[in-house]
Design an enzyme around this catalytic site. Structure first.
Site, PDB file in Angstrom:
ATOM      1  N   CYS A 281      39.474  39.938  31.640  1.00  0.00           N
ATOM      2  CA  CYS A 281      40.232  40.524  32.754  1.00  0.00           C
ATOM      3  C   CYS A 281      40.715  39.475  33.751  1.00  0.00           C
ATOM      4  O   CYS A 281      41.588  39.754  34.573  1.00  0.00           O
ATOM      5  CB  CYS A 281      39.400  41.583  33.468  1.00  0.00           C
ATOM      6  SG  CYS A 281      38.006  40.920  34.397  1.00  0.00           S
ATOM      7  N   HIS A 318      33.338  43.337  50.790  1.00  0.00           N
ATOM      8  CA  HIS A 318      33.979  43.866  49.577  1.00  0.00           C
ATOM      9  C   HIS A 318      33.798  42.844  48.465  1.00  0.00           C
ATOM     10  O   HIS A 318      34.133  41.663  48.615  1.00  0.00           O
ATOM     11  CB  HIS A 318      35.465  44.115  49.828  1.00  0.00           C
ATOM     12  CG  HIS A 318      36.225  44.478  48.589  1.00  0.00           C
ATOM     13  ND1 HIS A 318      36.069  45.700  47.949  1.00  0.00           N
ATOM     14  CD2 HIS A 318      37.141  43.785  47.851  1.00  0.00           C
ATOM     15  CE1 HIS A 318      36.862  45.740  46.885  1.00  0.00           C
ATOM     16  NE2 HIS A 318      37.521  44.592  46.802  1.00  0.00           N
ATOM     17  N   HIS A 321      35.024  45.947  41.931  1.00  0.00           N
ATOM     18  CA  HIS A 321      34.848  47.315  41.438  1.00  0.00           C
ATOM     19  C   HIS A 321      33.973  47.301  40.195  1.00  0.00           C
ATOM     20  O   HIS A 321      33.815  46.266  39.540  1.00  0.00           O
ATOM     21  CB  HIS A 321      36.207  47.941  41.117  1.00  0.00           C
ATOM     22  CG  HIS A 321      37.065  48.157  42.322  1.00  0.00           C
ATOM     23  ND1 HIS A 321      37.863  47.168  42.839  1.00  0.00           N
ATOM     24  CD2 HIS A 321      37.236  49.247  43.121  1.00  0.00           C
ATOM     25  CE1 HIS A 321      38.502  47.623  43.913  1.00  0.00           C
ATOM     26  NE2 HIS A 321      38.150  48.896  44.097  1.00  0.00           N
ATOM     27  N   ASP A 325      33.692  50.060  31.040  1.00  0.00           N
ATOM     28  CA  ASP A 325      34.162  49.488  29.780  1.00  0.00           C
ATOM     29  C   ASP A 325      33.442  48.184  29.441  1.00  0.00           C
ATOM     30  O   ASP A 325      33.983  47.322  28.753  1.00  0.00           O
ATOM     31  CB  ASP A 325      35.674  49.256  29.825  1.00  0.00           C
ATOM     32  CG  ASP A 325      36.095  48.345  30.975  1.00  0.00           C
ATOM     33  OD1 ASP A 325      35.199  47.886  31.737  1.00  0.00           O
ATOM     34  OD2 ASP A 325      37.306  48.099  31.128  1.00  0.00           O
ATOM     35  N   ARG A 334      30.880  47.160  33.671  1.00  0.00           N
ATOM     36  CA  ARG A 334      31.521  45.888  33.973  1.00  0.00           C
ATOM     37  C   ARG A 334      31.732  45.795  35.482  1.00  0.00           C
ATOM     38  O   ARG A 334      32.558  46.500  36.046  1.00  0.00           O
ATOM     39  CB  ARG A 334      32.872  45.772  33.252  1.00  0.00           C
ATOM     40  CG  ARG A 334      33.671  44.517  33.672  1.00  0.00           C
ATOM     41  CD  ARG A 334      34.890  44.299  32.786  1.00  0.00           C
ATOM     42  NE  ARG A 334      35.844  45.408  32.860  1.00  0.00           N
ATOM     43  CZ  ARG A 334      36.889  45.461  33.692  1.00  0.00           C
ATOM     44  NH1 ARG A 334      37.112  44.474  34.538  1.00  0.00           N
ATOM     45  NH2 ARG A 334      37.701  46.507  33.673  1.00  0.00           N
ATOM     46  N   CYS A 336      33.356  43.984  38.010  1.00  0.00           N
ATOM     47  CA  CYS A 336      34.498  43.079  38.113  1.00  0.00           C
ATOM     48  C   CYS A 336      34.551  42.571  39.559  1.00  0.00           C
ATOM     49  O   CYS A 336      34.923  43.317  40.475  1.00  0.00           O
ATOM     50  CB  CYS A 336      35.773  43.832  37.748  1.00  0.00           C
ATOM     51  SG  CYS A 336      37.239  42.798  37.714  1.00  0.00           S
TER      52      CYS A 336
END
Length: 365
Positions: A281, A318, A321, A325, A334, A336
């Site tokens: 990704c 922050h 997310h 998957d 996952r 990310c």
């Protein structure tokens, strides 16, 4: 002097009670709240007790009540040669009792050595039968213990403190032989009579309040103003304004070294390299955080999407997310995460930078 003040104090106390003043009611309410809290703490089987004779017990009790970790006090008469003495009998100098404060404390919050060190600030340990304006054997100084462990601590600490004085110390360090609760009007005397006589300098009460502060959390949320100066523009945008860095153009997307990933804003550990995997990704991907207690997951419906946002719990930064998957053999998730939200500590530096206790996690492949 104290005998006269006792009579005046009783008269004043009756007058205040009869008047039913708002101040008295407020103090009584606060006392009830403190009592309930102390009773809750007293359920802890680890609560211990030690006995301090330091001159007039009014001031000594009030002093110890200021110290965090002291969960209960009681004034009374210790180590005398009669039973159930009255105050009048004690001040007659015929009973051998010393005005003494029973101190109940939680050793998980305050150390006995600290209590002894603070006690020494309230007395002249070289004075015989006198503290402040009070004279008589009931005003002698002493630390009375009820077990061998405390005996060793008390004697060792007093011996160390003795090096600070040019004269011999006259503080008794002996077992508690007996202790009898003093009359009710003596209990919490300075709370009930704020202007009452005390041989302890008032500034010492403030010192006692600050002597055992709550330990600061290892990791603390930083003020946004501080972060603005500390972080790069991108790090600030990502962590504080929910921004997203570019894929494949960030610091850790292809980092393969062993180590730990921490919150860039607080330094708190979040992810370990053994949970990192190549997802394709373009951002660092992890199968799980070190522990879920370190993060918050919140529903995110921005940008026309429904996602689960990941934030650091302490820093409220922050991070990125979490998606479903991920590798099935690793739990199917996952995480990310933006590189800009993280700081990577290589394995070789983990010990020196305070993350040594996490090294065993690197062995769990």
């Amino acid at each position: 002097m104290k005998n006269i003040l006792i009579v005046l104090g009783i008269i004043l106390g009756i007058a205040v009670f009869a008047a039913g003043s708002g101040l008295f009611k407020k103090n009584k309410s606060n006392a009830v709240e403190v009592k309930k809290e102390n009773e809750k703490i007293m359920d802890n089987k680890n609560v211990k007790e030690i006995y301090f004779a330091g001159g007039c017990f009014w001031g000594t009790e009030h002093f110890f009540q200021q110290i965090r970790g002291v969960v209960g006090t009681e004034v009374g008469y210790a180590n005398g040669n009669t039973q159930n003495p009255t105050y009048e009998e004690v001040v007659s100098h015929t009973t051998g009792f010393a005005e003494t404060v029973k101190v109940k404390y939680d050793p998980e919050q305050v150390d006995l050595k600290l209590l002894i060190d603070l006690y020494f600030k309230t007395i002249d340990p070289t004075s015989k039968d006198q503290q402040g304006n009070d004279r008589g054997n009931q005003y002698r100084t002493g630390i009375y213990f009820t077990n061998k462990t405390d005996e060793a601590i008390v004697k060792d600490e007093v011996q160390k403190l003795a090096k600070n004085y040019n004269k011999p110390l006259l503080v008794e360090t002996i077992p508690l032989k007996n202790f009898y609760r003093a009359e009710d009007y003596h209990q919490d005397y300075l709370d009930k009579n704020p202007g009452g006589y005390c041989h302890i300098e008032p500034g010492l009460f403030e010192m006692a309040k600050k002597a055992n502060p709550l330990p600061k959390p290892a990791y603390q949320k930083q003020d946004k103003k501080v972060l603005k100066e500390k972080l790069t523009a991108e790090q600030y945008n990502v962590t504080q304004e929910n921004g997203t860095e570019r894929p494949f153009q960030n610091e850790y997307w292809n980092e393969t070294r062993e180590g730990i990933y921490v919150d860039i804003t607080t330094g708190e550990p979040l992810f370990i390299s053994t949970d990192k995997f190549e997802s394709g990704c373009g951002w660092p991907s992890f199968s799980k955080p070190i522990t879920k207690a370190l993060i918050d997951e919140k529903m995110d419906r921005t940008h026309g999407m429904t996602r689960v946002e990941v934030r650091s719990k302490t820093g409220d930064a922050h991070l990125g997310h979490v998606f479903t998957d991920g590798p099935q053999d690793k739990g199917g998730l996952r995480y990310c995460i933006n590189s800009a939200s993280l700081k990577f500590i290589p394995k070789a530096e983990m010990e020196s930078k305070g993350y040594g206790k996490y090294l065993p996690l690197l062995d769990k492949k």
